[in-house]
Design a protein around this motif. Structure first.
Motif, PDB file in Angstrom:
ATOM      1  N   SER A  53       0.851  -1.181   0.000  1.00  0.00           N
ATOM      2  CA  SER A  53       0.000   0.000   0.000  1.00  0.00           C
ATOM      3  C   SER A  53       0.893   1.240   0.000  1.00  0.00           C
ATOM      4  CB  SER A  53      -0.924   0.014   1.219  1.00  0.00           C
ATOM      5  OG  SER A  53      -0.164   0.051   2.411  1.00  0.00           O
ATOM      6  N   GLY A  54       0.285   2.387  -0.303  1.00  0.00           N
ATOM      7  CA  GLY A  54       1.063   3.617  -0.282  1.00  0.00           C
ATOM      8  C   GLY A  54       0.909   4.406  -1.564  1.00  0.00           C
ATOM      9  N   GLY A  55       1.745   5.405  -1.700  1.00  0.00           N
ATOM     10  CA  GLY A  55       1.645   6.311  -2.839  1.00  0.00           C
ATOM     11  C   GLY A  55       2.517   5.899  -4.005  1.00  0.00           C
ATOM     12  N   PHE A  56       2.131   4.861  -4.676  1.00  0.00           N
ATOM     13  CA  PHE A  56       2.886   4.422  -5.839  1.00  0.00           C
ATOM     14  C   PHE A  56       1.974   4.356  -7.050  1.00  0.00           C
ATOM     15  CE2 PHE A  56       0.992   0.262  -5.670  1.00  0.00           C
ATOM     16  CZ  PHE A  56       0.842  -0.009  -4.326  1.00  0.00           C
ATOM     17  N   ILE A  57       2.604   4.419  -8.204  1.00  0.00           N
ATOM     18  CA  ILE A  57       1.860   4.332  -9.457  1.00  0.00           C
ATOM     19  C   ILE A  57       1.757   2.890  -9.908  1.00  0.00           C
ATOM     20  CG2 ILE A  57       1.883   4.968 -11.895  1.00  0.00           C
ATOM     21  CD1 ILE A  57       3.362   7.517 -11.107  1.00  0.00           C
ATOM     22  N   ILE A  58       2.877   2.217  -9.808  1.00  0.00           N
ATOM     23  CA  ILE A  58       2.922   0.848 -10.297  1.00  0.00           C
ATOM     24  C   ILE A  58       4.025   0.096  -9.558  1.00  0.00           C
ATOM     25  CG2 ILE A  58       4.591   1.260 -12.139  1.00  0.00           C
ATOM     26  CD1 ILE A  58       2.896  -0.553 -13.935  1.00  0.00           C
ATOM     27  N   ILE A  59       3.821  -1.181  -9.369  1.00  0.00           N
ATOM     28  CA  ILE A  59       4.862  -2.021  -8.784  1.00  0.00           C
ATOM     29  C   ILE A  59       5.427  -2.909  -9.882  1.00  0.00           C
ATOM     30  CG2 ILE A  59       5.434  -3.787  -7.101  1.00  0.00           C
ATOM     31  CD1 ILE A  59       3.198  -2.762  -5.349  1.00  0.00           C
ATOM     32  N   ALA A  60       6.700  -2.748 -10.155  1.00  0.00           N
ATOM     33  CA  ALA A  60       7.310  -3.511 -11.236  1.00  0.00           C
ATOM     34  C   ALA A  60       7.604  -4.940 -10.808  1.00  0.00           C
ATOM     35  CB  ALA A  60       8.580  -2.816 -11.698  1.00  0.00           C
ATOM     36  N   THR A  61       8.342  -5.080  -9.749  1.00  0.00           N
ATOM     37  CA  THR A  61       8.773  -6.400  -9.284  1.00  0.00           C
ATOM     38  C   THR A  61       8.384  -6.583  -7.828  1.00  0.00           C
ATOM     39  OG1 THR A  61      10.670  -6.390 -10.785  1.00  0.00           O
ATOM     40  CG2 THR A  61      10.753  -7.930  -8.939  1.00  0.00           C
ATOM     41  N   MET A  62       7.899  -7.759  -7.517  1.00  0.00           N
ATOM     42  CA  MET A  62       7.652  -8.146  -6.125  1.00  0.00           C
ATOM     43  C   MET A  62       8.376  -9.455  -5.882  1.00  0.00           C
ATOM     44  SD  MET A  62       3.647  -7.167  -5.527  1.00  0.00           S
ATOM     45  CE  MET A  62       3.855  -6.817  -3.766  1.00  0.00           C
ATOM     46  N   GLY A  63       8.665  -9.713  -4.639  1.00  0.00           N
ATOM     47  CA  GLY A  63       9.386 -10.950  -4.387  1.00  0.00           C
ATOM     48  C   GLY A  63       9.554 -11.253  -2.918  1.00  0.00           C
ATOM     49  N   TRP A  64      10.298 -12.304  -2.678  1.00  0.00           N
ATOM     50  CA  TRP A  64      10.604 -12.758  -1.328  1.00  0.00           C
ATOM     51  C   TRP A  64      12.095 -13.040  -1.206  1.00  0.00           C
ATOM     52  CZ3 TRP A  64       6.915 -12.786   2.413  1.00  0.00           C
ATOM     53  CH2 TRP A  64       5.592 -12.698   1.994  1.00  0.00           C
ATOM     54  N   TYR A  65      12.641 -12.592  -0.109  1.00  0.00           N
ATOM     55  CA  TYR A  65      14.005 -12.914   0.274  1.00  0.00           C
ATOM     56  C   TYR A  65      13.944 -13.559   1.653  1.00  0.00           C
ATOM     57  CZ  TYR A  65      15.918 -10.031  -3.523  1.00  0.00           C
ATOM     58  OH  TYR A  65      16.253  -9.526  -4.760  1.00  0.00           O
ATOM     59  N   ARG A  66      15.012 -14.191   2.059  1.00  0.00           N
ATOM     60  CA  ARG A  66      15.044 -14.779   3.394  1.00  0.00           C
ATOM     61  C   ARG A  66      16.428 -14.624   3.998  1.00  0.00           C
ATOM     62  NH1 ARG A  66      14.423 -21.224   1.799  1.00  0.00           N
ATOM     63  NH2 ARG A  66      16.543 -21.521   0.956  1.00  0.00           N
ATOM     64  N   GLN A  67      16.439 -14.642   5.318  1.00  0.00           N
ATOM     65  CA  GLN A  67      17.691 -14.531   6.045  1.00  0.00           C
ATOM     66  C   GLN A  67      17.685 -15.488   7.219  1.00  0.00           C
ATOM     67  OE1 GLN A  67      18.639 -10.538   7.336  1.00  0.00           O
ATOM     68  NE2 GLN A  67      20.808 -11.036   7.578  1.00  0.00           N
ATOM     69  N   ALA A  68      18.545 -16.477   7.148  1.00  0.00           N
ATOM     70  CA  ALA A  68      18.698 -17.418   8.251  1.00  0.00           C
ATOM     71  C   ALA A  68      19.628 -16.823   9.299  1.00  0.00           C
ATOM     72  CB  ALA A  68      19.252 -18.734   7.738  1.00  0.00           C
ATOM     73  N   LEU A  69      19.535 -17.334  10.501  1.00  0.00           N
ATOM     74  CA  LEU A  69      20.343 -16.824  11.597  1.00  0.00           C
ATOM     75  C   LEU A  69      21.827 -16.938  11.265  1.00  0.00           C
ATOM     76  CD1 LEU A  69      19.952 -15.686  14.458  1.00  0.00           C
ATOM     77  CD2 LEU A  69      20.284 -18.002  15.332  1.00  0.00           C
ATOM     78  N   GLY A  70      22.517 -15.828  11.339  1.00  0.00           N
ATOM     79  CA  GLY A  70      23.943 -15.816  11.066  1.00  0.00           C
ATOM     80  C   GLY A  70      24.315 -15.782   9.603  1.00  0.00           C
ATOM     81  N   GLU A  71      23.310 -15.714   8.743  1.00  0.00           N
ATOM     82  CA  GLU A  71      23.566 -15.714   7.310  1.00  0.00           C
ATOM     83  C   GLU A  71      23.147 -14.376   6.691  1.00  0.00           C
ATOM     84  OE1 GLU A  71      25.076 -19.504   7.613  1.00  0.00           O
ATOM     85  OE2 GLU A  71      25.032 -18.269   5.785  1.00  0.00           O
ATOM     86  N   GLU A  72      23.547 -14.177   5.450  1.00  0.00           N
ATOM     87  CA  GLU A  72      23.136 -12.979   4.729  1.00  0.00           C
ATOM     88  C   GLU A  72      21.767 -13.202   4.092  1.00  0.00           C
ATOM     89  OE1 GLU A  72      27.539 -11.212   3.501  1.00  0.00           O
ATOM     90  OE2 GLU A  72      26.096 -11.723   1.939  1.00  0.00           O
ATOM     91  N   ARG A  73      21.096 -12.099   3.831  1.00  0.00           N
ATOM     92  CA  ARG A  73      19.796 -12.181   3.172  1.00  0.00           C
ATOM     93  C   ARG A  73      19.998 -12.691   1.749  1.00  0.00           C
ATOM     94  NH1 ARG A  73      15.666  -7.221   3.886  1.00  0.00           N
ATOM     95  NH2 ARG A  73      16.423  -7.610   6.012  1.00  0.00           N
ATOM     96  N   GLU A  74      19.122 -13.602   1.306  1.00  0.00           N
ATOM     97  CA  GLU A  74      19.253 -14.184  -0.019  1.00  0.00           C
ATOM     98  C   GLU A  74      17.922 -14.190  -0.741  1.00  0.00           C
ATOM     99  OE1 GLU A  74      20.462 -18.277   0.332  1.00  0.00           O
ATOM    100  OE2 GLU A  74      18.582 -18.902   1.247  1.00  0.00           O
ATOM    101  N   LEU A  75      18.020 -14.176  -2.057  1.00  0.00           N
ATOM    102  CA  LEU A  75      16.841 -14.233  -2.900  1.00  0.00           C
ATOM    103  C   LEU A  75      16.148 -15.578  -2.755  1.00  0.00           C
ATOM    104  CD1 LEU A  75      15.150 -13.250  -5.439  1.00  0.00           C
ATOM    105  CD2 LEU A  75      16.836 -14.503  -6.781  1.00  0.00           C
ATOM    106  N   VAL A  76      14.836 -15.540  -2.655  1.00  0.00           N
ATOM    107  CA  VAL A  76      14.037 -16.762  -2.732  1.00  0.00           C
ATOM    108  C   VAL A  76      13.352 -16.819  -4.097  1.00  0.00           C
ATOM    109  CG1 VAL A  76      12.116 -18.064  -1.768  1.00  0.00           C
ATOM    110  CG2 VAL A  76      13.653 -16.792  -0.248  1.00  0.00           C
ATOM    111  N   ALA A  77      12.569 -15.789  -4.396  1.00  0.00           N
ATOM    112  CA  ALA A  77      11.856 -15.742  -5.668  1.00  0.00           C
ATOM    113  C   ALA A  77      11.384 -14.328  -5.939  1.00  0.00           C
ATOM    114  CB  ALA A  77      10.655 -16.695  -5.662  1.00  0.00           C
ATOM    115  N   THR A  78      11.338 -13.990  -7.218  1.00  0.00           N
ATOM    116  CA  THR A  78      10.764 -12.710  -7.622  1.00  0.00           C
ATOM    117  C   THR A  78       9.802 -12.935  -8.771  1.00  0.00           C
ATOM    118  OG1 THR A  78      12.563 -12.240  -9.178  1.00  0.00           O
ATOM    119  CG2 THR A  78      12.792 -11.370  -6.943  1.00  0.00           C
TER     120      THR A  78
END
Length: 120
Positions: free
Chosen positions: A25-50
């Motif tokens: 939600s919010g003041g946007f015109i269009i959303i180009a890409t949406m997705g999910w990332y994840r971060q396990a304990l002690g790890e860096e955030r990584e792509l799951v899917a877009t």
């Protein structure tokens, strides 16, 4: 700005399924890409899917064949269906959106994250 609110997550047994959802939600015109990332304990955030606005998808190799991402452009939502969950899927999952704001600026937004724990 873009606000992202995630739902779903929690504790699931190995081999189980779970679906995460995210609403923008919010003041946007269009959303180009949406997705999910994840971060396990002690790890860096990584792509799951877009998923791009017209449906092109991209998955991490570790989740191909098990996770499915989808979106509803009319509702500005994105979902992640997760099947055959494994302990290594345990992480905080973050919703992501790349949008064009009313001001004309591009904005990359993140949700607060939702914990997914896969128990054996």
């Amino acid at each position: 700005q873009v606000q992202l609110v995630e739902s779903g997550g929690g504790l699931v047994q190995v081999g189980g399924s779970q679906t995460l959802s995210c609403a923008a939600s919010g003041g946007f015109i269009i959303i180009a890409t949406m997705g999910w990332y994840r971060q396990a304990l002690g790890e860096e955030r990584e792509l799951v899917a877009t998923i791009a606005r017209f449906g092109d998808t991209n998955y991490a190799d570790s989740v191909k064949g098990r996770f499915t991402i989808s979106r509803d452009n009319a509702k500005n939502t994105v979902s992640l269906e997760m099947n055959n969950l494994q302990p290594e899927d345990t992480a905080v999952y973050y919703c992501y959106a790349h949008a064009m704001l009313l001001s004309g600026e591009n904005s990359k937004a993140w949700g607060a994250g939702t914990q997914v724990t896969v128990s054996s």
